[in-house]
Design a protein around this motif. Structure first.
Motif, PDB file in Angstrom:
ATOM      1  N   ASP A  49      -1.949 -11.341  -9.535  1.00 41.32           N
ATOM      2  CA  ASP A  49      -1.979  -9.902  -9.677  1.00 41.32           C
ATOM      3  C   ASP A  49      -1.087  -9.177  -8.376  1.00 41.32           C
ATOM      4  N   GLY A  50      -0.173  -9.812  -7.934  1.00 42.07           N
ATOM      5  CA  GLY A  50       0.805  -9.304  -6.912  1.00 42.07           C
ATOM      6  C   GLY A  50       0.123  -9.460  -5.660  1.00 42.07           C
ATOM      7  N   GLU A  51      -0.707 -10.538  -5.434  1.00 40.42           N
ATOM      8  CA  GLU A  51      -1.316 -10.464  -3.979  1.00 40.42           C
ATOM      9  C   GLU A  51      -0.786 -11.960  -3.486  1.00 40.42           C
ATOM     10  N   VAL A  52      -0.586 -12.137  -2.155  1.00 31.75           N
ATOM     11  CA  VAL A  52      -0.242 -13.302  -1.574  1.00 31.75           C
ATOM     12  C   VAL A  52      -1.608 -13.349  -0.143  1.00 31.75           C
ATOM     13  N   ILE A  53      -1.936 -14.752   0.325  1.00 30.52           N
ATOM     14  CA  ILE A  53      -2.673 -14.861   1.183  1.00 30.52           C
ATOM     15  C   ILE A  53      -2.005 -15.737   2.232  1.00 30.52           C
ATOM     16  N   HIS A  54      -2.142 -15.493   3.467  1.00 24.30           N
ATOM     17  CA  HIS A  54      -1.504 -16.240   4.527  1.00 24.30           C
ATOM     18  C   HIS A  54      -2.193 -16.005   5.881  1.00 24.30           C
ATOM     19  N   PHE A  55      -1.848 -16.861   6.720  1.00 21.08           N
ATOM     20  CA  PHE A  55      -2.421 -17.194   7.991  1.00 21.08           C
ATOM     21  C   PHE A  55      -1.484 -16.943   9.131  1.00 21.08           C
ATOM     22  N   GLN A  56      -1.624 -16.072  10.133  1.00 20.58           N
ATOM     23  CA  GLN A  56      -0.675 -15.825  11.241  1.00 20.58           C
ATOM     24  C   GLN A  56      -1.550 -15.968  12.514  1.00 20.58           C
ATOM     25  N   GLY A  57      -0.659 -16.266  13.543  1.00 17.37           N
ATOM     26  CA  GLY A  57      -1.087 -16.210  14.868  1.00 17.37           C
ATOM     27  C   GLY A  57      -1.169 -14.844  15.426  1.00 17.37           C
ATOM     28  N   GLY A  88      -6.688 -16.864  14.766  1.00 22.39           N
ATOM     29  CA  GLY A  88      -5.559 -16.335  13.744  1.00 22.39           C
ATOM     30  C   GLY A  88      -6.184 -15.391  12.917  1.00 22.39           C
ATOM     31  N   ARG A  89      -5.230 -14.799  12.209  1.00 24.89           N
ATOM     32  CA  ARG A  89      -5.495 -13.859  11.059  1.00 24.89           C
ATOM     33  C   ARG A  89      -5.147 -14.228   9.728  1.00 24.89           C
ATOM     34  N   ILE A  90      -6.212 -14.448   8.825  1.00 26.94           N
ATOM     35  CA  ILE A  90      -6.101 -14.650   7.446  1.00 26.94           C
ATOM     36  C   ILE A  90      -6.265 -13.452   6.681  1.00 26.94           C
ATOM     37  N   SER A  91      -5.135 -13.207   5.803  1.00 23.55           N
ATOM     38  CA  SER A  91      -5.030 -11.770   5.228  1.00 23.55           C
ATOM     39  C   SER A  91      -4.321 -11.891   4.004  1.00 23.55           C
ATOM     40  N   LYS A  92      -4.622 -10.945   3.018  1.00 21.03           N
ATOM     41  CA  LYS A  92      -3.985 -10.817   1.731  1.00 21.03           C
ATOM     42  C   LYS A  92      -3.145  -9.744   1.938  1.00 21.03           C
ATOM     43  N   GLU A  93      -2.061  -9.612   1.273  1.00 22.15           N
ATOM     44  CA  GLU A  93      -1.315  -8.554   1.288  1.00 22.15           C
ATOM     45  C   GLU A  93      -0.308  -8.693  -0.309  1.00 22.15           C
ATOM     46  N   GLY A  94       0.300  -7.483  -0.661  1.00 23.39           N
ATOM     47  CA  GLY A  94       1.110  -7.375  -1.740  1.00 23.39           C
ATOM     48  C   GLY A  94       2.167  -8.472  -1.663  1.00 23.39           C
ATOM     49  N   PHE A  95       2.585  -9.170  -2.804  1.00 24.15           N
ATOM     50  CA  PHE A  95       3.875  -9.979  -2.760  1.00 24.15           C
ATOM     51  C   PHE A  95       4.998  -9.223  -2.427  1.00 24.15           C
ATOM     52  N   HIS A  96       5.134  -8.199  -3.240  1.00 25.17           N
ATOM     53  CA  HIS A  96       6.525  -7.314  -2.945  1.00 25.17           C
ATOM     54  C   HIS A  96       6.359  -6.576  -1.828  1.00 25.17           C
ATOM     55  N   MET A 124       5.478  -8.178   0.980  1.00 24.08           N
ATOM     56  CA  MET A 124       5.834  -9.022   2.168  1.00 24.08           C
ATOM     57  C   MET A 124       7.255  -9.515   1.757  1.00 24.08           C
ATOM     58  N   LYS A 125       7.556  -9.220   0.725  1.00 31.74           N
ATOM     59  CA  LYS A 125       9.192  -9.777   0.661  1.00 31.74           C
ATOM     60  C   LYS A 125       9.821  -8.556   1.021  1.00 31.74           C
ATOM     61  N   ASP A 126       9.553  -7.245   1.060  1.00 32.19           N
ATOM     62  CA  ASP A 126      10.406  -6.068   1.414  1.00 32.19           C
ATOM     63  C   ASP A 126      10.240  -6.088   2.858  1.00 32.19           C
ATOM     64  N   ASP A 127       9.276  -6.649   3.588  1.00 34.36           N
ATOM     65  CA  ASP A 127       9.117  -6.678   4.856  1.00 34.36           C
ATOM     66  C   ASP A 127       9.887  -7.835   5.642  1.00 34.36           C
ATOM     67  N   ARG A 128       9.896  -8.895   4.935  1.00 35.74           N
ATOM     68  CA  ARG A 128      10.374 -10.224   5.607  1.00 35.74           C
ATOM     69  C   ARG A 128      11.725 -10.496   4.997  1.00 35.74           C
ATOM     70  N   GLY A 129      12.073 -10.170   3.911  1.00 36.17           N
ATOM     71  CA  GLY A 129      13.212 -10.570   2.921  1.00 36.17           C
ATOM     72  C   GLY A 129      13.124 -11.578   1.984  1.00 36.17           C
ATOM     73  N   LYS A 130      13.991 -12.188   1.823  1.00 34.10           N
ATOM     74  CA  LYS A 130      14.275 -13.238   0.603  1.00 34.10           C
ATOM     75  C   LYS A 130      13.142 -14.288   0.795  1.00 34.10           C
ATOM     76  N   CYS A 131      12.583 -14.688  -0.560  1.00 36.42           N
ATOM     77  CA  CYS A 131      11.707 -15.916  -0.576  1.00 36.42           C
ATOM     78  C   CYS A 131      12.042 -16.867  -1.298  1.00 36.42           C
ATOM     79  N   GLU A 132      11.428 -18.140  -1.227  1.00 35.19           N
ATOM     80  CA  GLU A 132      11.514 -19.265  -1.982  1.00 35.19           C
ATOM     81  C   GLU A 132      10.003 -19.613  -2.689  1.00 35.19           C
ATOM     82  N   ILE A 133      10.088 -19.881  -3.706  1.00 37.67           N
ATOM     83  CA  ILE A 133       8.584 -20.273  -4.496  1.00 37.67           C
ATOM     84  C   ILE A 133       8.842 -21.961  -4.667  1.00 37.67           C
ATOM     85  N   TRP A 134       7.693 -22.386  -4.276  1.00 33.48           N
ATOM     86  CA  TRP A 134       7.454 -23.760  -4.251  1.00 33.48           C
ATOM     87  C   TRP A 134       6.160 -24.204  -5.150  1.00 33.48           C
TER      88      TRP A 134
END
Length: 140
Positions: free
Chosen positions: A59-67, A75-83, A85-95
């Motif tokens: 549903d267009g969401e990711v979850i991640h953990f940051q210092g 640390g901060r555990i948060s959800k955010e929109g996939f798109h 996050m990509k717009d903010d951080r740049g190119k992504c790779e999917i594994w």
């Protein structure tokens, strides 16, 4: 090629058999349980060589953990929109994990994580440890 080597390094540090556990897939095929690797948000020279890990939830969401800047806070555990996050951080790779993931267990761990606190440590409890824990592959 440098990005690929960094991914291998990140996964190797947590899972010695990473190539047997994960395989790279095209971004347009992203599905729940996939690990999303993006450039670090902090563009300091040292950090620019590292990647940040998140897990796609659907549903267009990711979850991640940051210092945090304040090392005394968890640390901060948060959800955010996939798109977003990509717009903010740049190119992504999917594994993707070979054999898939247990979506019911993934959802349970996401709910648990969103109501918890964890100490961030760059070497021993970071975003990749969190992502692998969500997939049942590491401690967190």
């Amino acid at each position: 090629e440098m990005d690929f080597e960094m991914i291998k390094f990140l996964l190797f540090k947590c899972i010695s058999q990473h190539g047997e556990v994960f395989y790279k897939v095209p971004e347009e095929t992203v599905q729940p349980g996939d690990i999303v690797l993006v450039p670090m948000k902090d563009k300091k020279l040292l950090l620019s060589f590292y990647l940040h890990a998140a897990v796609y939830l659907g549903d267009g969401e990711v979850i991640h953990f940051q210092g945090r800047r304040d090392k005394n806070k968890p640390g901060r555990i948060s959800k955010e929109g996939f798109h977003d996050m990509k717009d903010d951080r740049g190119k992504c790779e999917i594994w993707r994990k070979r054999g898939g993931v247990n979506l019911k267990e993934l959802r349970r761990k996401v709910k648990e994580a969103m109501n918890s606190k964890a100490k961030y440590h760059l070497g021993t409890n970071n975003c990749i440890h969190f992502a692998l824990w969500l997939l049942g592959l590491a401690d967190f």
